[in-house]
Design a protein around this motif. Structure first.
Motif, mmCIF file in Angstrom:
data_model
loop_
_atom_site.group_PDB
_atom_site.id
_atom_site.type_symbol
_atom_site.label_atom_id
_atom_site.label_comp_id
_atom_site.label_asym_id
_atom_site.label_seq_id
_atom_site.Cartn_x
_atom_site.Cartn_y
_atom_site.Cartn_z
ATOM 1 N N MET A 125 0.711 -1.289 -0.123
ATOM 2 C CA MET A 125 -0.118 0.015 0.028
ATOM 3 C C MET A 125 0.683 1.465 0.009
ATOM 4 S SD MET A 125 -3.046 -0.968 2.770
ATOM 5 C CE MET A 125 -3.763 0.551 2.496
ATOM 6 N N ALA A 126 1.995 1.064 0.532
ATOM 7 C CA ALA A 126 2.920 2.420 0.946
ATOM 8 C C ALA A 126 3.501 3.014 -0.569
ATOM 9 C CB ALA A 126 3.903 2.011 2.061
ATOM 10 N N ILE A 127 3.777 4.211 -0.799
ATOM 11 C CA ILE A 127 4.495 4.509 -1.801
ATOM 12 C C ILE A 127 5.915 4.319 -1.055
ATOM 13 C CG2 ILE A 127 5.188 6.415 -3.051
ATOM 14 C CD1 ILE A 127 2.535 7.714 -2.643
ATOM 15 N N ASN A 128 6.663 3.104 -1.526
ATOM 16 C CA ASN A 128 7.805 3.026 -1.128
ATOM 17 C C ASN A 128 8.740 3.576 -1.937
ATOM 18 O OD1 ASN A 128 7.036 1.170 0.927
ATOM 19 N ND2 ASN A 128 6.539 -0.476 -0.259
ATOM 20 N N ASN A 129 8.815 3.929 -2.996
ATOM 21 C CA ASN A 129 9.732 4.451 -3.819
ATOM 22 C C ASN A 129 10.142 5.895 -3.661
ATOM 23 O OD1 ASN A 129 11.712 5.039 -6.115
ATOM 24 N ND2 ASN A 129 11.370 3.255 -6.902
ATOM 25 N N LEU A 130 10.773 6.136 -2.830
ATOM 26 C CA LEU A 130 10.868 7.821 -2.392
ATOM 27 C C LEU A 130 11.298 8.400 -3.495
ATOM 28 C CD1 LEU A 130 10.281 9.974 -0.456
ATOM 29 C CD2 LEU A 130 12.295 9.266 0.803
ATOM 30 N N ASN A 131 12.255 7.687 -4.276
ATOM 31 C CA ASN A 131 12.862 8.606 -5.310
ATOM 32 C C ASN A 131 11.728 8.957 -6.489
ATOM 33 O OD1 ASN A 131 14.343 8.065 -8.234
ATOM 34 N ND2 ASN A 131 15.756 9.040 -6.858
ATOM 35 N N GLU A 132 11.078 7.922 -6.801
ATOM 36 C CA GLU A 132 9.984 8.307 -7.773
ATOM 37 C C GLU A 132 9.117 9.291 -7.342
ATOM 38 O OE1 GLU A 132 7.745 4.969 -9.043
ATOM 39 O OE2 GLU A 132 9.602 3.834 -9.986
ATOM 40 N N PHE A 133 8.595 9.125 -6.166
ATOM 41 C CA PHE A 133 7.610 10.479 -5.571
ATOM 42 C C PHE A 133 8.354 11.644 -5.778
ATOM 43 C CE2 PHE A 133 6.826 12.988 -1.879
ATOM 44 C CZ PHE A 133 5.540 13.378 -1.925
ATOM 45 N N LEU A 134 9.816 11.842 -5.215
ATOM 46 C CA LEU A 134 10.432 13.188 -5.408
ATOM 47 C C LEU A 134 10.411 13.594 -6.996
ATOM 48 C CD1 LEU A 134 13.223 12.426 -2.632
ATOM 49 C CD2 LEU A 134 11.036 13.987 -2.617
ATOM 50 N N TYR A 135 10.689 12.542 -7.806
ATOM 51 C CA TYR A 135 10.920 12.918 -9.226
ATOM 52 C C TYR A 135 9.671 13.411 -9.724
ATOM 53 C CZ TYR A 135 11.570 12.285 -14.232
ATOM 54 O OH TYR A 135 11.858 12.479 -15.626
ATOM 55 N N ASP A 136 8.663 12.864 -9.234
ATOM 56 C CA ASP A 136 7.127 13.064 -9.745
ATOM 57 C C ASP A 136 6.612 14.716 -9.222
ATOM 58 O OD1 ASP A 136 6.940 10.989 -11.400
ATOM 59 O OD2 ASP A 136 5.690 9.831 -9.769
ATOM 60 N N TYR A 137 7.288 14.867 -8.012
ATOM 61 C CA TYR A 137 6.974 16.194 -7.414
ATOM 62 C C TYR A 137 7.586 17.409 -8.094
ATOM 63 C CZ TYR A 137 7.507 19.858 -3.886
ATOM 64 O OH TYR A 137 7.383 21.035 -3.148
ATOM 65 N N PHE A 138 9.076 16.837 -8.490
ATOM 66 C CA PHE A 138 9.767 18.305 -8.852
ATOM 67 C C PHE A 138 9.363 18.391 -10.543
ATOM 68 C CE2 PHE A 138 12.359 17.488 -5.269
ATOM 69 C CZ PHE A 138 12.404 18.690 -4.782
ATOM 70 N N ALA A 139 9.201 17.330 -11.070
ATOM 71 C CA ALA A 139 8.545 17.293 -12.571
ATOM 72 C C ALA A 139 7.519 17.935 -12.831
ATOM 73 C CB ALA A 139 8.721 15.904 -13.294
ATOM 74 N N ALA A 140 6.590 17.736 -11.624
ATOM 75 C CA ALA A 140 5.188 18.387 -11.822
ATOM 76 C C ALA A 140 5.398 19.899 -11.719
ATOM 77 C CB ALA A 140 4.381 17.777 -10.876
ATOM 78 N N GLU A 164 -2.041 2.126 -4.580
ATOM 79 C CA GLU A 164 -1.291 2.576 -5.411
ATOM 80 C C GLU A 164 -1.503 3.257 -6.699
ATOM 81 O OE1 GLU A 164 1.683 -0.469 -6.271
ATOM 82 O OE2 GLU A 164 2.278 -0.675 -3.953
ATOM 83 N N MET A 165 -2.641 4.156 -6.476
ATOM 84 C CA MET A 165 -3.306 4.744 -7.404
ATOM 85 C C MET A 165 -2.308 5.706 -8.291
ATOM 86 S SD MET A 165 -6.173 4.802 -8.921
ATOM 87 C CE MET A 165 -7.322 5.707 -10.173
ATOM 88 N N MET A 166 -1.405 6.337 -7.716
ATOM 89 C CA MET A 166 -0.561 7.247 -8.276
ATOM 90 C C MET A 166 0.263 6.569 -9.195
ATOM 91 S SD MET A 166 -1.490 10.210 -7.428
ATOM 92 C CE MET A 166 -0.332 11.305 -8.168
ATOM 93 N N GLU A 167 0.582 5.367 -9.088
ATOM 94 C CA GLU A 167 1.355 4.545 -10.201
ATOM 95 C C GLU A 167 0.581 4.458 -11.394
ATOM 96 O OE1 GLU A 167 4.739 3.450 -9.826
ATOM 97 O OE2 GLU A 167 4.555 5.060 -8.068
ATOM 98 N N MET A 168 -0.619 3.951 -11.095
ATOM 99 C CA MET A 168 -1.451 3.872 -12.195
ATOM 100 C C MET A 168 -1.635 5.269 -13.035
ATOM 101 S SD MET A 168 -5.488 2.696 -13.046
ATOM 102 C CE MET A 168 -6.009 4.575 -12.849
ATOM 103 N N LEU A 169 -1.862 6.425 -12.271
ATOM 104 C CA LEU A 169 -1.982 7.561 -13.039
ATOM 105 C C LEU A 169 -0.832 8.034 -13.741
ATOM 106 C CD1 LEU A 169 -4.115 9.446 -10.343
ATOM 107 C CD2 LEU A 169 -4.978 8.452 -12.387
ATOM 108 N N LYS A 170 0.506 7.605 -13.445
ATOM 109 C CA LYS A 170 1.626 7.951 -14.257
ATOM 110 C C LYS A 170 1.745 7.476 -15.725
ATOM 111 C CE LYS A 170 5.537 7.123 -12.318
ATOM 112 N NZ LYS A 170 6.571 6.456 -11.277
ATOM 113 N N GLU A 171 0.718 6.532 -15.811
ATOM 114 C CA GLU A 171 0.698 5.916 -17.100
ATOM 115 C C GLU A 171 -0.215 6.502 -18.094
ATOM 116 O OE1 GLU A 171 3.106 3.679 -17.947
ATOM 117 O OE2 GLU A 171 3.914 3.616 -15.842
ATOM 118 N N ILE A 172 -1.066 7.616 -17.492
ATOM 119 C CA ILE A 172 -2.121 7.924 -18.176
ATOM 120 C C ILE A 172 -1.987 9.525 -18.408
ATOM 121 C CG2 ILE A 172 -4.752 8.571 -18.001
ATOM 122 C CD1 ILE A 172 -5.007 6.131 -16.315
#
Length: 258
Positions: free
Chosen positions: A1-16, A150-158
């Motif tokens: 359930m957790a967003i375990n990949n902190l690197n991806e979270f930060l990447y998405d945050y700064f890219a957004a 892990e809904m954000m993982e799915m939304l990354k593909e859309i």
């Protein structure tokens, strides 16, 4: 359930936030901030005040964020769940970008329905002798009630946008967002109950040991200082008594094709 990949979270945050991703590899994220993000994260109000006063564009700073523990010898800022920098980022999201409404981008020449999803990013905080934060991403379809973790993982593909595409129309929710969020709360409460809570037992053990030590100290003292002893005990309980909280960081309505 957790967003375990902190690197991806930060990447998405700064890219957004339109920051320039200079490099991203092996748990090391190097970004060039925009002026807006420099103002939000780097605490340089006097610099920006001076730059604007003399009519110059200014130079936003770069950040190197390290999420891989084995890379702690690399020059940069070590960031992890519970770290001040991550707390600053989640607060920025919480205070400035709590709600959104987005539509899936569609290339179609025929009428296409878009279905409403309530999507929430929620922070769980485990507080006691030590503190740990965990990020949870949940999506709830507001027509049939199906839930996805892990809904954000799915939304990354859309591909998403702020306006609805031509020939598309939205389906009105059957489940109201407020009711939907209560369903999410129930899921999170169940998730918390299913976990092992050794951390809480350890915190209670330390708390009792320190309380016993304080009581022993005051009992060996000739003076009558009951109020002082109780004050110290209350402080110990406040510091070590374990508890868990959760709160929404951000979220919104996402209209997606079936």
């Amino acid at each position: 359930m957790a967003i375990n990949n902190l690197n991806e979270f930060l990447y998405d945050y700064f890219a957004a936030h339109h920051c320039n991703i200079l490099s991203n590899q092996s748990g090391i994220l190097h970004v060039k901030l925009t002026e807006e993000m420099d103002r939000a994260l780097m605490n340089r109000p006097f610099y920006w005040h001076y730059i604007k006063k003399i009519g110059q564009p200014g130079e936003p700073m770069e950040l190197t964020l390290i999420t891989e523990p084995s890379k702690n010898d690399v020059k940069g800022e070590w960031i992890h769940f519970g770290s001040p920098r991550l707390q600053q980022i989640t607060n920025h999201l919480k205070n400035n970008e709590k709600h959104t409404k987005l539509f899936q981008k569609m290339e179609t020449g025929q009428k296409t329905a878009l279905f409403p999803w309530l999507v929430m990013n929620i922070k769980i905080s485990y507080c006691g002798k030590q503190k740990k934060d965990e990020m949870i991403s949940i999506g709830l379809q507001l027509i049939n009630g199906s839930m996805r973790l892990e809904m954000m993982e799915m939304l990354k593909e859309i591909e998403l946008q702020t306006t609805i595409s031509d020939f598309c129309y939205t389906i009105s929710p059957i489940i109201m967002p407020k009711s939907g969020y209560r369903r999410m709360e129930n899921v999170i409460e169940g998730y918390i109950k299913e976990q092992e809570h050794d951390w809480a037992d350890a915190s209670l053990k330390t708390m009792q040991e320190e309380i016993d030590l304080v009581k022993h100290f005051y009992r060996s003292d000739d003076g009558d200082r009951e109020q002082e002893m109780q004050k110290e005990i209350d402080e110990i309980r406040k510091r070590y008594d374990p508890y868990i909280t959760f709160e929404p960081i951000n979220g919104g309505l996402f209209y997606l094709a079936q």
